[in-house]
Design a protein around this motif. Sequence first.
Motif, mmCIF file in Angstrom:
data_model
loop_
_atom_site.group_PDB
_atom_site.id
_atom_site.type_symbol
_atom_site.label_atom_id
_atom_site.label_comp_id
_atom_site.label_asym_id
_atom_site.label_seq_id
_atom_site.Cartn_x
_atom_site.Cartn_y
_atom_site.Cartn_z
ATOM 1 N N TYR A 1 -6.711 4.834 -14.742
ATOM 2 C CA TYR A 1 -5.775 4.063 -13.927
ATOM 3 C C TYR A 1 -5.494 4.824 -12.628
ATOM 4 C CZ TYR A 1 -4.961 1.465 -18.213
ATOM 5 O OH TYR A 1 -5.117 0.705 -19.343
ATOM 6 N N PHE A 2 -5.546 4.088 -11.520
ATOM 7 C CA PHE A 2 -5.283 4.683 -10.208
ATOM 8 C C PHE A 2 -4.287 3.816 -9.453
ATOM 9 C CE2 PHE A 2 -9.469 6.180 -11.399
ATOM 10 C CZ PHE A 2 -9.428 7.527 -11.064
ATOM 11 N N ARG A 3 -3.558 4.455 -8.584
ATOM 12 C CA ARG A 3 -2.590 3.754 -7.737
ATOM 13 C C ARG A 3 -2.854 4.123 -6.283
ATOM 14 N NH1 ARG A 3 2.526 2.169 -9.704
ATOM 15 N NH2 ARG A 3 3.056 0.238 -8.619
ATOM 16 N N MET A 4 -2.928 3.111 -5.380
ATOM 17 C CA MET A 4 -3.178 3.383 -3.974
ATOM 18 C C MET A 4 -1.885 3.322 -3.181
ATOM 19 S SD MET A 4 -5.579 1.394 -1.220
ATOM 20 C CE MET A 4 -4.340 0.152 -0.896
ATOM 21 N N GLU A 5 -1.720 4.250 -2.265
ATOM 22 C CA GLU A 5 -0.583 4.247 -1.356
ATOM 23 C C GLU A 5 -1.090 4.375 0.071
ATOM 24 O OE1 GLU A 5 2.177 7.260 -2.382
ATOM 25 O OE2 GLU A 5 2.730 6.374 -4.304
ATOM 26 N N LEU A 6 -0.473 3.621 0.966
ATOM 27 C CA LEU A 6 -0.817 3.696 2.384
ATOM 28 C C LEU A 6 0.086 4.709 3.064
ATOM 29 C CD1 LEU A 6 -1.216 -0.100 3.219
ATOM 30 C CD2 LEU A 6 -3.039 1.557 2.863
#
Length: 373
Positions: free
Chosen positions: A315-320
């Motif tokens: 599981y991965f989470r992207m943040e800008l």
Amino acid sequence: MATSVKNNFPNPALVSNLQQALIRRKDSVQEQHHSKAKEPTRASSKPVVLVTNGEGTDSPGLTFLVEALLRGDALLDVHVCAPQSDRSACGHSVTTRETLAVCSAQVGGANAYQVSGTPADCVSLALSGVLFSWSKPVLVISGLNKGATCGYDTLYSGAVAGAREALICGVPSLCISLNCEKNVSCESDLKDAVTVCLPLIHAAIRDIQKEIFPKNCFLNIGIPSCPLTNKGVKVTRQSPQRSSLSWQAVSTNRNPSAGHYMSNQQSLGIMLAQLGRDASAAAAARRLNSNHKNVEVESVGVAGKFSSQQTTKKYFRMELTEKGQQNIEEDLDSRALEEGFVTVTPLSLNANGHMEIQSSVSSWLAIALGGDQ
């Protein structure tokens, strides 16, 4: 004894007067009926404006903008068709393999529809003729959105996609965003941003009707973080910068289910459909796991080499994260916005004729905001 016969016919002059009075009364009644029949036509002749956004119908920026458009003597016929949940960074995606749910609502005093899709879906659906009685609005506005949409970030922005979809459908459009500062900007800044952009909106509507509004592009308007102390309006070019995409691995207990992101106002049908998809996926997973040993890690991807009997799930989470300004030119959108200007960046569907479009928008803006009403 002579008998006199009295003439009982009315006086011809009196008859003439009565006939003229009746004709005048008839004409007056017909004129009143004609006037009443015209009233709905006058009401429907108000310029129709369609408003959407990237953050959903609960966004305060959307409400403040619609309220301002309906306030005073603007005489606009405002309608809203926007996502029912936040779709800020969905780009120009459209929904093709799922049924969209559409719910009627009220936003800022305007009739609205909440759509379980993207901003591009909302604009395409609204302009298709199946939702609203009007055939085509004068202008489509995507806003007011929180967060700057400059440079290549416009490619990720759902809000910009809403305006771009309008241009594809042949309708002039604006995308309006406030350059919010984290832990600094507040709701009052959104109201101030609406105040700042209203003259541009009214100038656009006026000049679209005069057929002198720039063609073959839509305008991406950025409002600085302190709207009321802006340094003026500046026509800018799109900068080559974008936010950094930062990917972080997360544990399974930090991966919220899809239901966590679903709007509380979503229809029962949407939730049942999601449950059905989840059940099907779970059944498929059970069939798969009956033949494979599942290594519980964390998004779909294989790291390293595993035997044919092992699979891995991550599981991965992207943040800008924003990049700092690095020696960019003064007429680029991101720098001008950071320096406190209201930026107006023309965006077209192809790169050809960019300089001509830029010149056209500069000329229009000089006239539109130069007091030439």
